[in-house]
Design a protein around this motif. Structure first.
Motif, mmCIF file in Angstrom:
data_model
loop_
_atom_site.group_PDB
_atom_site.id
_atom_site.type_symbol
_atom_site.label_atom_id
_atom_site.label_comp_id
_atom_site.label_asym_id
_atom_site.label_seq_id
_atom_site.Cartn_x
_atom_site.Cartn_y
_atom_site.Cartn_z
ATOM 1 N N ASP A 106 0.833 -1.213 0.000
ATOM 2 C CA ASP A 106 0.000 0.000 0.000
ATOM 3 C C ASP A 106 0.862 1.255 0.000
ATOM 4 O OD1 ASP A 106 -2.276 -1.523 0.024
ATOM 5 O OD2 ASP A 106 -2.556 -1.434 2.194
ATOM 6 N N ARG A 142 -3.925 -10.920 -3.953
ATOM 7 C CA ARG A 142 -4.612 -9.686 -4.355
ATOM 8 C C ARG A 142 -5.921 -9.500 -3.587
ATOM 9 N NH1 ARG A 142 -2.972 -6.865 -8.804
ATOM 10 N NH2 ARG A 142 -1.311 -7.792 -10.077
ATOM 11 N N GLU A 143 -6.634 -10.592 -3.323
ATOM 12 C CA GLU A 143 -7.842 -10.485 -2.515
ATOM 13 C C GLU A 143 -7.507 -10.001 -1.107
ATOM 14 O OE1 GLU A 143 -10.027 -14.091 -2.497
ATOM 15 O OE2 GLU A 143 -10.415 -14.081 -4.658
ATOM 16 N N GLN A 146 -6.994 -6.333 -1.353
ATOM 17 C CA GLN A 146 -8.244 -5.606 -1.524
ATOM 18 C C GLN A 146 -9.108 -5.624 -0.279
ATOM 19 O OE1 GLN A 146 -8.990 -3.674 -4.089
ATOM 20 N NE2 GLN A 146 -7.025 -4.223 -5.014
ATOM 21 N N SER A 147 -8.841 -6.522 0.647
ATOM 22 C CA SER A 147 -9.668 -6.584 1.863
ATOM 23 C C SER A 147 -9.518 -5.337 2.721
ATOM 24 C CB SER A 147 -9.305 -7.831 2.678
ATOM 25 O OG SER A 147 -7.987 -7.723 3.213
ATOM 26 N N ASN A 149 -10.272 -2.569 1.828
ATOM 27 C CA ASN A 149 -11.418 -1.750 1.479
ATOM 28 C C ASN A 149 -12.723 -2.314 2.011
ATOM 29 O OD1 ASN A 149 -9.623 -0.178 0.006
ATOM 30 N ND2 ASN A 149 -9.944 -1.379 -1.854
ATOM 31 N N ILE A 174 -9.441 4.993 0.547
ATOM 32 C CA ILE A 174 -8.852 4.235 -0.553
ATOM 33 C C ILE A 174 -7.928 5.154 -1.324
ATOM 34 C CG2 ILE A 174 -9.344 2.877 -2.611
ATOM 35 C CD1 ILE A 174 -12.092 2.315 -1.495
ATOM 36 N N ASP A 178 -4.656 3.008 -5.603
ATOM 37 C CA ASP A 178 -5.383 1.747 -5.671
ATOM 38 C C ASP A 178 -6.401 1.733 -6.806
ATOM 39 O OD1 ASP A 178 -3.976 0.896 -3.540
ATOM 40 O OD2 ASP A 178 -5.534 1.272 -2.060
ATOM 41 N N LYS A 179 -6.961 2.920 -7.126
ATOM 42 C CA LYS A 179 -8.051 2.983 -8.078
ATOM 43 C C LYS A 179 -7.574 3.223 -9.512
ATOM 44 C CE LYS A 179 -10.042 6.271 -5.768
ATOM 45 N NZ LYS A 179 -11.011 7.299 -5.372
#
Length: 812
Positions: A106, A142-143, A146-147, A149, A174, A178-179
């Motif tokens: 991150d 990757r999951e 993403q957790s 969020n 976020i 990330d987006k």
């Protein structure tokens, strides 16, 4: 008395030192974090960081993200326990590792990173989970990323009252990276040992950096996360130090996360205390000239802060940094204890998991509620159970074997005019080199039975259509590189700095000015260990389709090292599934025995040990099907032209596979230029074109340069029309089709196998079972050699061995 830091007065905190020193930045404690090896060049940056009071509590949103990741890892473990009831130890040795790496990523995305190459010891646990839920390890990771969020909307509290997050707050949490900013992720780990993973990681990171010419090390980051026990064994420590001491292999700073936990599997006498093990980590940091940060793994907030700190450090200083993740491992359940269902996580070893301790802290601080904890946990577990019960259907186009009477090799010849221009430049370069060194003659020589040498002509006889010019081994290899560079391939050649130098250090000089040369060439000469060198080249070869990575194995290496490299790098089926390895090992047939320079003693490279890790297809298929069903391509070429075509075929192959090619130590043997041009290709098997009689009673098969001695001895005994000779230029995958077609010419012949080495050293053990499978019931397959243990060998004794082979055949 221990000194008190000036900074501790500013922050109102107390520092403590391991030793009585005057400089608090050489070794000091701050809560659960310890800093060491803080050199003068980075001390101002550390002071600035501390003065800004970055040692702060995590925000509610950050705590929620950490909690989600810890809970997901905990659910991973519970799910694995439910499927592997006989597990002897915790599946994840240190629960905070994966959430910590997520926090590191991150922060690194904010610092401009776009690609991550991670050496991860817990990849084996992710692989076990991957088999159950039918998702790749990267998808699972990757999951987990993403957790962060998955915010806790219902029970996030700031002042004790219920707080509902709106879209703006979620958008602020976020990060923009990330987006909008895509990133790539590569995971390397078991079953490869740590000693192999680190060179692979560095090689892949360096290759990705070279491809990203704009940002390089700013966008590609390498992270090495392994237990201390693995780093201290299997030559991992040596590989890390040797690689990082070479400036050419620096990846702009690697983040080393060392899991320093006690292991119950070790004897009491061999257990390291946290203090003594930290000294070993300090020693590693000293060797690689990197600062080291010690942090307690149980202090979740401190670990997350350290991940942010090391990310900022790497982004600002582009140097290595070491993190010592200290903490005792979880107590392991007894191997006969079966954990039924998902409700016994608090009974694992009699110690609460880290997520339980952390969730209690969050509940007491009113960050989350008990209801939210149970709901989120149930959600993650249900997803795992659902993915296991209903795996994703991945459509894979299975190739039906195409039965062919003869394998059709792809054409790899070069345009005649282009080749002649390159050959002219090659000879011009060699003449200039010889003139400068005071030597006479040329590197390319024409050999005859009388060993006479003919200078290489500068003007090929184009008008005759038959070229009298001949090329040696180094010339053909250089021409193969030059033609690939002309076609846009990137070529990297690595060799030992202690070994002999090649005649041409940059094949681009062979490309005429009138032709385009879009490819890039790089030569690496380094004294790093062979094991590390192999890993670097393998990692480099996995980063693109137009890359040819070549390692010229030095003659001074021991055969056991080659066998260790092949067994640890190429017998890993899972590794080949994840990475498309397209590396080439050019191996001498014999290695020099150290200390015997005057007597010129050699020992066999023992290809039999290399062939033990090879798997091929035992049915008659086409070229692509053969490559698809093997894990390694092994060849032993007898002519320079076949080496030329083999290198070009390998680089252009649609199915990347590792290639190990054995070449003669001596530079004898040449090839004509017309063997490299036009509609020519690599020959996996070469039959005897000089014999047409079907009543031949004996056929001798061989591989490598012994064919030349067999042919000379046959001529000396006037047996040209009585004994046929065949050459296996490619050993794995085995050329079944070609061999069957050639043997149809001699239906009554006995088949013999000849090799320079003893029976257990050469290819006989590998070839025998395949020959018996093809001809065992119809033909007699024999080895006329010696079944003796391996011993020192001199290439000068080959003629005597060949003579004895003919004696055995004629007397039988």
């Amino acid at each position: 008395a221990r000194p008190t830091s000036i900074l501790s007065d500013k922050l109102g905190r107390s520092y403590s030192s391991k030793t009585d020193i005057t400089d608090p930045f050489d070794s000091h404690f701050l809560n659960s974090i310890t800093l060491e090896n803080i050199k003068s060049s980075i001390r101002p940056w550390i002071i600035k960081r501390v003065d800004k009071c970055i040692f702060r509590e995590l925000t509610f949103q950050e705590q929620a993200a950490v909690f989600n990741r810890l809970l997901m890892v905990h659910c991973f473990e519970l799910f694995l326990y439910s499927k592997y009831l006989s597990a002897k130890r915790s599946m994840f040795d240190c629960e905070v590792v994966l959430p910590a790496l997520c926090s590191l990523i991150d922060r690194s995305l904010i610092n401009g990173a776009k690609s991550f190459v991670i050496g991860l010891s817990q990849l084996s646990q992710l692989s076990a989970l991957s088999k159950l839920v039918k998702e790749s390890e990267v998808e699972i990771f990757r999951e987990l990323l993403q957790s962060r969020n998955d915010l806790l909307f219902d029970d996030l509290r700031e002042d004790g009252s219920c707080l509902i997050l709106d879209e703006d707050m979620v958008s602020d949490f976020i990060e923009p990276s990330d987006k909008t900013q895509p990133y790539s992720l590569s995971l390397l780990g078991p079953p490869a040992p740590a000693s192999a993973v680190y060179p692979l990681m560095m090689g892949r990171a360096k290759a990705l950096q070279s491809l990203d010419k704009g940002e390089g090390s700013d966008s590609v980051w390498s992270v090495f996360c392994y237990p201390l026990a693995d780093i201290c064994s299997q030559d991992s420590f040596t590989n890390i130090v040797n690689i990082l001491e070479e400036p050419g292999f620096s990846a702009g700073g690697t983040i080393h996360v060392i899991i320093n936990c006690e292991h119950d599997g070790l004897d009491e006498e061999s257990k390291y205390s946290i203090e003594s093990s930290s000294k070993l980590i300090k020693l590693l940091a000293d060797k690689i000239k990197a600062p080291v940060i010690h942090v307690k793994a149980e202090e979740v907030h401190s670990v997350m802060y350290v991940m942010n700190l090391v990310s900022d450090f790497r982004a600002n200083h582009k140097r290595d940094i070491v993190v010592n993740l200290m903490g005792g491992s979880q107590s392991r359940p007894h191997k006969n204890v079966a954990l039924a269902g998902f409700i016994k996580e608090f009974l694992i070893g009699g110690k609460d998991p880290l997520v339980t301790v952390y969730s209690k802290e969050l509940i007491s601080n009113k960050v989350i509620s008990k209801w939210e904890l149970d709901d989120r946990k149930e959600t993650y577990l249900k997803k795992l159970v659902k993915d296991h019960a209903n795996p994703k259907v991945v459509s894979v186009k299975k190739k039906s074997p195409v039965l062919e009477k003869r394998v059709k090799e792809p054409l790899t010849g070069i345009n005649t005019e282009t080749m002649c221009q390159m050959v002219t430049l090659l000879d011009t370069f060699q003449v200039m080199k010889n003139t400068a060194s005071g030597s006479k003659g040329s590197c390319a020589k024409e050999t005859s039975d009388s060993d006479a040498t003919v200078p290489f002509s500068l003007k090929p006889a184009l008008e005759s259509g038959v070229f009298g010019n001949r090329l040696d081994w180094e010339s053909c290899a250089s021409l193969a590189y030059a033609t690939l560079l002309h076609e846009g391939y990137n070529v990297q050649v690595c060799r030992s700095a202690l070994g002999p130098a090649s005649s041409i250090d940059d094949p681009r000089i062979l490309v005429p000015d009138s032709l385009n040369c879009p490819g890039h060439f790089k030569l690496q000469e380094t004294p790093v260990s062979p094991f590390a060198m192999a890993g670097l080249q393998i990692g480099y070869s996995t980063t693109g389709d137009n890359i040819l990575a070549v390692w010229e194995v030095p003659e001074e290496m021991e055969p056991s090292i080659l066998h260790d490299i092949t067994s640890k790098y190429f017998s890993l089926g899972k590794l080949e599934e994840q990475l498309e390895i397209n590396v080439v090992f050019i191996v001498p047939c014999y290695f020099k025995v150290p200390g015997t320079e005057k007597s010129r003693l050699y020992v066999s490279s023992q290809p039999s040990q290399v062939l033990e890790v090879c798997e091929d297809c035992d049915i008659l298929t086409g070229f692509n099907d053969q490559l698809y069903n093997c894990n390694v391509v092994v060849s032993s070429v007898s002519t320079p032209a076949n080496l030329f075509h083999l290198l070009r075929r390998h680089a252009r192959s649609p199915i990347p596979k590792p290639l190990i090619v054995f070449v003669p130590n001596a530079s004898d043997g040449t090839s004509r230029i017309d063997e490299l041009t036009g509609d020519t290709c690599f020959h996996p098997y070469i039959g005897d074109a000089s014999i047409f009689e079907s009543n031949v009673k004996n056929v001798i098969l061989s591989t490598g340069r012994i064919h030349r001695q067999l042919s000379e001895e046959r001529s000396h005994r006037s047996l040209e029309h009585k004994i046929a000779l065949g050459r296996l230029e490619q050993i794995c995958p085995f050329p079944y089709n070609n061999l069957i077609q050639d043997m149809e010419r001699f239906p009554q012949a006995r088949i013999w196998w000849a090799q320079e080495e003893e029976a257990d050293d050469g290819c006989w053990n590998y070839v025998e079972s395949r020959l018996l499978g093809l001809f065992g019931e119809e033909r007699i397959v024999r080895f006329p050699g010696h079944y003796l243990p391996s011993s020192f060998h001199s290439p000068l004794s080959v003629s005597e061995r060949v003579a004895s082979i003919y004696d055995v055949i004629l007397d039988s």
